[in-house]
Write an enzyme that holds these catalytic residues in place. Sequence first.
Site, PDB file in Angstrom:
ATOM      1  N   ASN A 134      -4.108   1.386  -4.277  1.00  0.00           N
ATOM      2  CA  ASN A 134      -2.549   1.413  -4.201  1.00  0.00           C
ATOM      3  C   ASN A 134      -1.809   2.492  -3.664  1.00  0.00           C
ATOM      4  OD1 ASN A 134      -1.022   0.363  -1.849  1.00  0.00           O
ATOM      5  ND2 ASN A 134       0.293  -0.948  -2.584  1.00  0.00           N
ATOM      6  N   HIS A 158       7.471  -5.787  -2.717  1.00  0.00           N
ATOM      7  CA  HIS A 158       6.466  -6.797  -2.491  1.00  0.00           C
ATOM      8  C   HIS A 158       6.810  -8.438  -2.129  1.00  0.00           C
ATOM      9  CE1 HIS A 158       3.615  -4.124  -4.558  1.00  0.00           C
ATOM     10  NE2 HIS A 158       2.612  -5.249  -4.251  1.00  0.00           N
TER      11      HIS A 158
END
Length: 463
Positions: free
Chosen positions: A318, A349
């Site tokens: 990521n 998140h």
Amino acid sequence: QINFVACQLFALLAAFWFRIYLSPSHASSAVRHAFATLFGIYFAVFCFGWYSIHLFVLVMMNYGIMNMASVPNIHRYSFVVAMGYLTLCHISRIYIFHYGILTTDFSGPLMIITQKITTLACQLHDGIGRQAEELTAEQNRLAVKSRPSLLEYLSYLLNFMSIIAGPCSNYKDYIAFIEGRHVHMKLLEVNWKQKGYDRLPDPSPTGAVMYKLCITLVSLILFLTLTKNFPMAYIIDNEFLDKTPFLSRLGYLYVVTQAAKPKYYFAWTLADAVNNAAGYGFSGVDERGTFRWDLLSNLNIWNIETATSFKMYIENWNIQTAAWLKRVCYDRAPWYPTALTFILSALWHGIYPGYYFTFLTGILITLAARAIRNNCRHYFLSSVPLKIAYDVVTWAVTQLAVCYTVAPFVMLAVEPTIKFYKSVYFHMHILSILVLLLLPIRPQTHSLRRAQNQATLNSIKSK
């Protein structure tokens, strides 16, 4: 999920058309901005229905902040509003969707838009609210000197190439792409006359797109075959725990973690291919003279699978989110940058407890891994066999540490997470704490650099 794949495949076709028929030589910047924005809005509405209103509300709220807030606070207000709205939407997911079931909902695009809003706000603050002497070289390069127009702002946040799955890019890079300067700027960094060229070459992304589509296809096949057959939940099955020895459980943990990766490889690589197909993502020329199209790449699979340190693994997984965390948090944190960065990542998140178990564990393991590397690595560099042995051991430990850390991220809830950690005796937590207690901690480069920058700034002010 079907809508997600359909939109991304349609976006891939639209991206090829955009590069060929709406190239900077065929269309003005305004036309390119408008097309990218309108298609992005259409994809959002098609994929998420009325939930897409959250995307547009957040975008317009922060456009108001960007134009009305005072320069010294523009990045703070934007950050608080964007992260606050995202967090409220994450909370709503608990009541809208079944707990523990991750569906493709509006929070995914909202997370990407939050990254872009805060990135632009920080870079705008750097450009018009700070002196050049206060900035790092990267901050100077990316600083935005004037507020964008509404069309530029909407295009950057809602363009069809990235609205569904990202990745987040820098505002100046995106504007250079729309205006047709993106590739040219990178090519000018190379002396082409020495290489025998009379004029600048014209790199094509087609090869890079085809290569990434092959990776996407393989990832999809692996997802359909491996992921379904090796569920993470099996590692806390009572029968499995009763009959399987500790080392075998660790081996199976590695297998199920590997099986969970293909869906991320699929989504991120396809998103990268969409941007490349539109002509966006050129990063320059490597030492072999090969054109590189990895400016927006979100992962380096080879470096992930061969990582010999926790830091190396994180830096190649990521990638664009890691870059965002560095630019808006780590480089600006007044204290404890590592801890604050992990906490921000967890908050970004969502609110599932598993995310916080993962990122809090990640803080501990990162600090322990850094201490081991700083205190021990130099003893193994004196000979090739020692270096190879060190790399093999650190690779195995890194892979197991990652599996240990990310298991709660997949399981989400408190009860299975605690059951899992009990089954493996909290061994990584205990080892990390012992390392931090026994090995001396050296000052972080971040803290030293901040002190040096402050000293330089004070010196300039005194003069």
